[in-house]
Design a protein around this motif. Sequence first.
Motif, PDB file in Angstrom:
ATOM      1  N   TYR A  96     -46.128  19.094 -87.458  1.00  0.00           N
ATOM      2  CA  TYR A  96     -46.437  17.497 -87.344  1.00  0.00           C
ATOM      3  C   TYR A  96     -47.268  17.033 -88.664  1.00  0.00           C
ATOM      4  CZ  TYR A  96     -44.913  18.312 -82.470  1.00  0.00           C
ATOM      5  OH  TYR A  96     -43.944  18.753 -81.411  1.00  0.00           O
ATOM      6  N   LEU A  97     -48.408  17.723 -89.066  1.00  0.00           N
ATOM      7  CA  LEU A  97     -48.932  17.259 -90.225  1.00  0.00           C
ATOM      8  C   LEU A  97     -47.970  17.011 -91.445  1.00  0.00           C
ATOM      9  CD1 LEU A  97     -52.347  19.155 -89.623  1.00  0.00           C
ATOM     10  CD2 LEU A  97     -51.634  17.128 -88.563  1.00  0.00           C
ATOM     11  N   GLN A 114     -64.483  18.965 -92.379  1.00  0.00           N
ATOM     12  CA  GLN A 114     -64.592  17.858 -91.721  1.00  0.00           C
ATOM     13  C   GLN A 114     -63.370  17.049 -91.535  1.00  0.00           C
ATOM     14  OE1 GLN A 114     -67.944  16.221 -93.648  1.00  0.00           O
ATOM     15  NE2 GLN A 114     -69.411  17.066 -92.155  1.00  0.00           N
ATOM     16  N   ARG A 115     -62.753  16.683 -92.451  1.00  0.00           N
ATOM     17  CA  ARG A 115     -61.520  15.940 -92.478  1.00  0.00           C
ATOM     18  C   ARG A 115     -60.339  16.478 -91.972  1.00  0.00           C
ATOM     19  NH1 ARG A 115     -61.383  13.126 -98.801  1.00  0.00           N
ATOM     20  NH2 ARG A 115     -63.567  11.863 -98.446  1.00  0.00           N
ATOM     21  N   ALA A 120     -56.503  17.244 -87.372  1.00  0.00           N
ATOM     22  CA  ALA A 120     -55.953  17.758 -86.315  1.00  0.00           C
ATOM     23  C   ALA A 120     -56.169  17.256 -84.970  1.00  0.00           C
ATOM     24  CB  ALA A 120     -56.664  19.246 -86.332  1.00  0.00           C
ATOM     25  N   LYS A 121     -57.482  16.630 -84.801  1.00  0.00           N
ATOM     26  CA  LYS A 121     -57.748  15.945 -83.600  1.00  0.00           C
ATOM     27  C   LYS A 121     -56.817  14.931 -83.211  1.00  0.00           C
ATOM     28  CE  LYS A 121     -61.405  13.513 -81.046  1.00  0.00           C
ATOM     29  NZ  LYS A 121     -62.948  13.175 -80.964  1.00  0.00           N
ATOM     30  N   PRO A 126     -54.403  22.236 -82.115  1.00  0.00           N
ATOM     31  CA  PRO A 126     -55.493  23.116 -81.691  1.00  0.00           C
ATOM     32  C   PRO A 126     -56.377  23.626 -82.709  1.00  0.00           C
ATOM     33  CG  PRO A 126     -53.381  24.264 -81.299  1.00  0.00           C
ATOM     34  CD  PRO A 126     -52.999  22.898 -81.526  1.00  0.00           C
ATOM     35  N   ILE A 127     -57.563  23.675 -82.829  1.00  0.00           N
ATOM     36  CA  ILE A 127     -58.599  24.000 -83.826  1.00  0.00           C
ATOM     37  C   ILE A 127     -59.128  25.189 -83.508  1.00  0.00           C
ATOM     38  CG2 ILE A 127     -60.338  23.327 -85.217  1.00  0.00           C
ATOM     39  CD1 ILE A 127     -59.908  20.453 -84.317  1.00  0.00           C
TER      40      ILE A 127
END
Length: 321
Positions: A96-97, A114-115, A120-121, A126-127
């Motif tokens: 998806y990314l 952080q980015r 992902a959010k 899922p992270i």
Amino acid sequence: MSYEVVLAEKYDLTDLVEELTLEESLEEIACRVSILLAVTPDFPAIAPGQSIRISGTPYGGSGKKDLLNPGLIWECSSTNNGSKRLTLTVYDKTIYLAKSEDERLLLAGQTASQRLRAYAKDWNIPIGSLPDTRILLARSVRRIQSIFSMVQEDLKETTDKGGDMYRPRMDEGGLTLYRIGSNSDVWELEALEEVVQVRTLEGAVTQVKVLGSSGSDKRLSPVLAIVQGEIEKYGTLQKVIQDCAIETVAQAKEAAKNLLMGMQETFTVTAPDINTIRAGDKVRLNGLELYVLSVKHRLGLPGHMELELAREAKVRRDWCV
């Protein structure tokens, strides 16, 4: 076939699998799997968008471990020449990314980790474990481009400014940032079926000029740094870079150093499969420490793998281009 293939955690397709391959590359974010299935009268309905799980016994280990979970069926292709076959193309959720675009204003002082967490959010990925990449990034306006290309720019800037090389990848815990070459098990490649070595000056860079912003169309850009490499050996092959994220002479020299590369050398290896080797891992070949640029696992008993390998210097140079 020592691997399990389960559709939607409901239909076990393992006995119908005729071929199963898994591919990864440093140039891509998502793991890609191709599954060839024999179609039977009681075959379940399969369509793009469904989930699928692939599990197997890790090389040298015991028990079953998920190699892809959840996998997303992206494409289905069928053939019928008397007996019907169905080929599935499957990706992990980071596809998806790679396939989604956006435009973003990224604030100064953020890190690549952080980015990535924010990307992902927003895309419901899922992270897992996201180590602190530590390097503070410059403010950036990202015009319309894929989310993965934004991730790549963040990781490139991190490396240009003296940070480690990381690649995003999915594991059992979710999306993580993997420091390239940090695998604890460094496999010695033995019982090789074929090794192809290529050495070339194509793509060599022996001098790098780093330019700042001119602020005007009427004058040349200021030169922040000129860094030289193996000019006496290979001649002058210059690359010019101009990046608004490079703000100091020290950063310019670091970025230039990462691009220097004389003769480039790659190895393509065919060998019995070690199914735990992933793109970005470190391996040993005839005493050389090499890094996996890409890997294709032909899963099964016995399995086979095809690896594209290079030294760390080439990986770092290609990562920063």
